[in-house]
Design a protein around this motif. Sequence first.
Motif, PDB file in Angstrom:
ATOM      1  N   VAL A   5       1.510  19.201  -2.381  1.00 54.99           N
ATOM      2  CA  VAL A   5       2.607  20.175  -2.405  1.00 54.99           C
ATOM      3  C   VAL A   5       3.161  20.293  -0.991  1.00 54.99           C
ATOM      4  CG1 VAL A   5       3.224  22.581  -2.870  1.00 54.99           C
ATOM      5  CG2 VAL A   5       1.562  21.405  -4.334  1.00 54.99           C
ATOM      6  N   SER A   6       4.456  20.383  -0.840  1.00 54.02           N
ATOM      7  CA  SER A   6       5.076  20.444   0.486  1.00 54.02           C
ATOM      8  C   SER A   6       4.641  21.701   1.230  1.00 54.02           C
ATOM      9  CB  SER A   6       6.598  20.414   0.361  1.00 54.02           C
ATOM     10  OG  SER A   6       7.059  21.608  -0.254  1.00 54.02           O
ATOM     11  N   ASN A   7       4.746  21.639   2.569  1.00 55.13           N
ATOM     12  CA  ASN A   7       4.299  22.787   3.369  1.00 55.13           C
ATOM     13  C   ASN A   7       5.150  24.027   3.112  1.00 55.13           C
ATOM     14  OD1 ASN A   7       6.601  21.765   4.635  1.00 55.13           O
ATOM     15  ND2 ASN A   7       5.809  22.071   6.706  1.00 55.13           N
ATOM     16  N   GLY A   8       6.423  23.852   2.813  1.00 59.13           N
ATOM     17  CA  GLY A   8       7.261  25.007   2.494  1.00 59.13           C
ATOM     18  C   GLY A   8       6.843  25.672   1.193  1.00 59.13           C
ATOM     19  N   SER A   9       6.544  24.855   0.191  1.00 60.80           N
ATOM     20  CA  SER A   9       6.093  25.408  -1.094  1.00 60.80           C
ATOM     21  C   SER A   9       4.721  26.052  -0.947  1.00 60.80           C
ATOM     22  CB  SER A   9       6.047  24.306  -2.155  1.00 60.80           C
ATOM     23  OG  SER A   9       7.340  23.783  -2.402  1.00 60.80           O
TER      24      SER A   9
ATOM     25  N   MET B 195       0.844  -1.202   0.000  1.00 63.13           N
ATOM     26  CA  MET B 195       0.000   0.000   0.000  1.00 63.13           C
ATOM     27  C   MET B 195       0.877   1.248   0.000  1.00 63.13           C
ATOM     28  SD  MET B 195      -2.976   1.046   2.712  1.00 63.13           S
ATOM     29  CE  MET B 195      -3.890   2.578   2.512  1.00 63.13           C
ATOM     30  N   ALA B 196       0.571   2.175  -0.880  1.00 68.77           N
ATOM     31  CA  ALA B 196       1.379   3.389  -1.001  1.00 68.77           C
ATOM     32  C   ALA B 196       1.226   4.268   0.239  1.00 68.77           C
ATOM     33  CB  ALA B 196       0.975   4.167  -2.250  1.00 68.77           C
ATOM     34  N   GLN B 197       2.314   4.928   0.605  1.00 70.66           N
ATOM     35  CA  GLN B 197       2.300   5.808   1.768  1.00 70.66           C
ATOM     36  C   GLN B 197       1.579   7.109   1.432  1.00 70.66           C
ATOM     37  OE1 GLN B 197       6.055   7.611   2.964  1.00 70.66           O
ATOM     38  NE2 GLN B 197       5.640   7.055   5.088  1.00 70.66           N
ATOM     39  N   HIS B 198       0.793   7.609   2.377  1.00 76.28           N
ATOM     40  CA  HIS B 198       0.113   8.889   2.177  1.00 76.28           C
ATOM     41  C   HIS B 198       1.146  10.000   2.075  1.00 76.28           C
ATOM     42  CE1 HIS B 198      -2.514  12.338   2.831  1.00 76.28           C
ATOM     43  NE2 HIS B 198      -3.547  11.539   2.621  1.00 76.28           N
ATOM     44  N   PHE B 199       0.869  10.971   1.201  1.00 72.05           N
ATOM     45  CA  PHE B 199       1.836  12.041   0.962  1.00 72.05           C
ATOM     46  C   PHE B 199       2.184  12.800   2.240  1.00 72.05           C
ATOM     47  CE2 PHE B 199       2.646  16.556   0.042  1.00 72.05           C
ATOM     48  CZ  PHE B 199       3.819  16.428  -0.687  1.00 72.05           C
ATOM     49  N   LEU B 200       1.196  13.060   3.101  1.00 75.21           N
ATOM     50  CA  LEU B 200       1.462  13.834   4.313  1.00 75.21           C
ATOM     51  C   LEU B 200       2.382  13.110   5.289  1.00 75.21           C
ATOM     52  CD1 LEU B 200      -2.052  15.385   5.040  1.00 75.21           C
ATOM     53  CD2 LEU B 200      -0.064  16.495   4.024  1.00 75.21           C
ATOM     54  N   LEU B 201       2.531  11.784   5.122  1.00 77.89           N
ATOM     55  CA  LEU B 201       3.427  11.016   5.987  1.00 77.89           C
ATOM     56  C   LEU B 201       4.837  10.931   5.435  1.00 77.89           C
ATOM     57  CD1 LEU B 201       1.048   8.028   6.877  1.00 77.89           C
ATOM     58  CD2 LEU B 201       1.410  10.141   8.148  1.00 77.89           C
ATOM     59  N   SER B 202       5.045  11.411   4.214  1.00 77.72           N
ATOM     60  CA  SER B 202       6.349  11.294   3.566  1.00 77.72           C
ATOM     61  C   SER B 202       7.244  12.480   3.916  1.00 77.72           C
ATOM     62  CB  SER B 202       6.158  11.225   2.048  1.00 77.72           C
ATOM     63  OG  SER B 202       5.633  12.448   1.560  1.00 77.72           O
ATOM     64  N   PRO B 203       8.564  12.306   3.819  1.00 79.31           N
ATOM     65  CA  PRO B 203       9.485  13.424   4.083  1.00 79.31           C
ATOM     66  C   PRO B 203       9.308  14.575   3.093  1.00 79.31           C
ATOM     67  CG  PRO B 203      10.645  11.315   4.094  1.00 79.31           C
ATOM     68  CD  PRO B 203       9.274  11.047   3.565  1.00 79.31           C
ATOM     69  N   GLN B 204       8.817  14.284   1.878  1.00 82.77           N
ATOM     70  CA  GLN B 204       8.630  15.327   0.874  1.00 82.77           C
ATOM     71  C   GLN B 204       7.581  16.353   1.288  1.00 82.77           C
ATOM     72  OE1 GLN B 204       8.646  12.045   0.180  1.00 82.77           O
ATOM     73  NE2 GLN B 204      10.649  11.906  -0.847  1.00 82.77           N
ATOM     74  N   ALA B 205       6.703  15.982   2.213  1.00 76.94           N
ATOM     75  CA  ALA B 205       5.658  16.908   2.658  1.00 76.94           C
ATOM     76  C   ALA B 205       6.174  17.920   3.661  1.00 76.94           C
ATOM     77  CB  ALA B 205       4.493  16.122   3.267  1.00 76.94           C
ATOM     78  N   ARG B 206       7.365  17.680   4.228  1.00 76.33           N
ATOM     79  CA  ARG B 206       7.889  18.532   5.288  1.00 76.33           C
ATOM     80  C   ARG B 206       9.184  19.183   4.823  1.00 76.33           C
ATOM     81  NH1 ARG B 206       7.182  13.499   7.470  1.00 76.33           N
ATOM     82  NH2 ARG B 206       9.439  13.284   7.756  1.00 76.33           N
ATOM     83  N   THR B 207       9.088  20.388   4.317  1.00 77.72           N
ATOM     84  CA  THR B 207      10.277  21.106   3.859  1.00 77.72           C
ATOM     85  C   THR B 207      10.555  22.355   4.685  1.00 77.72           C
ATOM     86  OG1 THR B 207       8.961  22.303   2.215  1.00 77.72           O
ATOM     87  CG2 THR B 207      10.024  20.260   1.498  1.00 77.72           C
ATOM     88  N   VAL B 208       9.682  22.674   5.630  1.00 80.28           N
ATOM     89  CA  VAL B 208       9.914  23.805   6.525  1.00 80.28           C
ATOM     90  C   VAL B 208       9.234  23.489   7.849  1.00 80.28           C
ATOM     91  CG1 VAL B 208       7.831  25.093   5.867  1.00 80.28           C
ATOM     92  CG2 VAL B 208       9.818  26.335   6.712  1.00 80.28           C
ATOM     93  N   SER B 209       9.808  23.967   8.929  1.00 79.22           N
ATOM     94  CA  SER B 209       9.225  23.759  10.246  1.00 79.22           C
ATOM     95  C   SER B 209       8.989  25.102  10.919  1.00 79.22           C
ATOM     96  CB  SER B 209      10.136  22.893  11.127  1.00 79.22           C
ATOM     97  OG  SER B 209      11.313  23.608  11.475  1.00 79.22           O
ATOM     98  N   ILE B 210       8.058  25.112  11.858  1.00 85.33           N
ATOM     99  CA  ILE B 210       7.777  26.340  12.590  1.00 85.33           C
ATOM    100  C   ILE B 210       9.000  26.774  13.391  1.00 85.33           C
ATOM    101  CG2 ILE B 210       6.319  27.369  14.368  1.00 85.33           C
ATOM    102  CD1 ILE B 210       4.090  25.502  13.500  1.00 85.33           C
TER     103      ILE B 210
END
Length: 359
Positions: free
Chosen positions: A299-303, A1-16
């Motif tokens: 789209v990643s959170n940073g983008s 089963m494919a991983q959900h995008f929000l669980l992937s490292p690509q979704a997290r490009t910036v942090s608070i």
Amino acid sequence: MAQHFLLSPQARTVSILSVASMSEKRAYAKLKRIIWDANGGKPICPHCGGITHWEIEDDKKWRCLGCRKSFSLTSGTIFKDRKLSYRKLLTACVIFANGVMGVSACRLSRELDITYKSAWVLLHKVREAMGLDEETAQLAGIVEIDGAVFGGSLPKLPNSKSLWDEFRKKNKVAAKKRQKLIVVMRERDDPQTGKTGKLRTFLLGKEGDAIEIARNILLPDTIVHADMSPQWEPLQLLFETKRINHSEHFSHDGACTNMAESFFERMRSAERGVHKHISGAHLPRYAMELAWKEQNRRVSNGSQAAMMIGAIGRAPPSKTLVGYWQGRKAKPVSNDNPPASVNDQDDDDAIAYLTGRKA
């Protein structure tokens, strides 16, 4: 089963943490690079679009050589006359991008240590900028059209069960009057090119009012999917149309509106779990925000934060949110009360745009 995008490292490009630890000078430089990206981060006059200028304040204010007008980073944008620091504005955009179902003003006020009123106006200005950025988008390919009502929930039921039927009967009519209709037109994703479909949302009096809008924003060769509501009958004269009877099928003979229903489920989840209540006067902005988030869900959170800031830099000052807490509040839209605001024709035009109606 494919991983959900929000669980992937690509979704997290910036942090608070990375944004909150920035200095004010660094946050200002970051906003400059994003808002004036077309000129390599160098100032662009918001009045005439000129790129020749001279500094009248140390990298904070300039005067255009073309129109001779002064401007700053937020001049002519929806954040004109802002009072918050640039670091807080940048942090707010990252928090907003991280909220998949949206962010409440109460939460933002606590996280940024600002008043609830400031957080409320800031969020609505960002929502409005996101909607204005998509106002010229046209849809093509396969487009699903559907409508759903929001708001108008009954007050809390009395404790006595014997009073429930009488209570529902008494409040049902009043609750129905508070309900507002949102119509969505959603372009399906293209699996061959990988292109994500666009969404457009409109606050309307009835579903049939969307026919003229569809005529304007759908390309002629578009294939439209709709349910069996009689309101959608005229679509068959304008486009190739497939209809689905939801009382019998979710999908039948290739016809379905499941993607449109998916967007409405996102809106209902946001209303129940994040905002608790969405006022009819501001429902169009919430719909535009969630349509934008649905469209950019991969789209990643940073983008996403960069796209929001770019939209803020292109959006003109709001005609309905400037001075909102000082009394210039837009009236709720209903069939009995057409779009209007306090005392200004410009406000009438702004509300007309948000509702999808002509002024």
